[in-house]
Design a protein around this motif. Structure first.
Motif, short mmCIF file in Angstrom:
data_model
loop_
_atom_site.label_atom_id
_atom_site.label_comp_id
_atom_site.label_asym_id
_atom_site.label_seq_id
_atom_site.Cartn_x
_atom_site.Cartn_y
_atom_site.Cartn_z
N SER A 93 1.03 -1.64 0.15
CA SER A 93 -0.42 0.29 -0.01
C SER A 93 1.05 1.10 -0.23
O SER A 93 1.64 1.61 0.45
N TYR A 96 -1.29 7.83 -2.77
CA TYR A 96 -0.60 8.31 -4.38
C TYR A 96 -0.86 10.41 -3.87
O TYR A 96 -0.60 10.29 -4.63
N GLY A 128 -3.31 -2.54 -8.86
CA GLY A 128 -4.15 -2.47 -7.51
C GLY A 128 -5.61 -1.75 -7.82
O GLY A 128 -6.19 -1.80 -8.33
N GLN A 130 -7.85 1.22 -6.08
CA GLN A 130 -7.56 3.39 -6.06
C GLN A 130 -8.50 3.06 -4.66
O GLN A 130 -9.62 2.99 -4.58
N ARG A 154 -3.23 3.65 -2.80
CA ARG A 154 -3.31 2.81 -3.75
C ARG A 154 -2.58 1.09 -3.09
O ARG A 154 -1.82 0.96 -2.17
#
Length: 162
Positions: A93, A96, A128, A130, A154
């Motif tokens: 993780s 972002y 992945g 968002q 993310r």
């Protein structure tokens, strides 16, 4: 199903994330805003504006004392949100960024602040998921929030390639 009563919430799949959409998490415990912390933030960022660090001048100023930087309060977002929501069930993780940030009210030094968060969306994207989350930081004794932001993370499910 992910338990939202036990904090931090620990989703581990896209389905568990989408099940959290619209559910408020929190609040966090209170965070003490001290002059020492504000001064350390000023040193770390190079932002030594008097309203943050000059206690004598600020006492005579429009707010009656020093206030924390807006970015100080925002910078607590990852640490505070980690007490509400953890992505440790995912392979990876990252923070972002932010879509929106506002500082509606000042944070006087000596205040206590805490956060509430709500997942707004979880979307499959290349590599992945968002996750968009609203984060509201409130000051004890105030009706107005001190930070309102929309953060973006993310995450990658276990077994997937980022």
């Amino acid at each position: 199903m992910t338990d939202t009563t036990a904090l931090p919430v620990r989703p581990a799949s896209f389905d568990e994330l989408t099940a959290l959409i619209g559910k408020e998490l929190g609040p966090t415990d209170w965070h003490d805003v001290t002059q020492e912390r504000v001064n350390a933030f000023a040193d770390a960022t190079g932002d030594h504006q008097w309203i943050h660090i000059d206690t004598e001048r600020a006492a005579a100023g429009p707010l009656g004392g020093t206030i924390a930087h807006g970015l100080y309060s925002l910078s607590l977002g990852p640490a505070l949100s980690a007490t509400l929501l953890r992505f440790d069930g995912f392979a990876h993780s990252l923070n972002y960024g932010y879509n929106k940030v506002r500082f509606p009210a000042p944070v006087p030094v000596g205040s206590r602040i805490r956060m509430r968060a709500t997942i707004r969306s979880a979307e499959q994207v290349g590599g992945g998921i968002q996750v968009t989350m609203s984060q509201v930081v409130e000051r004890e004794g105030s009706d107005k929030p001190v930070v309102v932001s929309e953060s973006v993370a993310r995450v990658v499910e276990a077994g997937q390639q980022p």
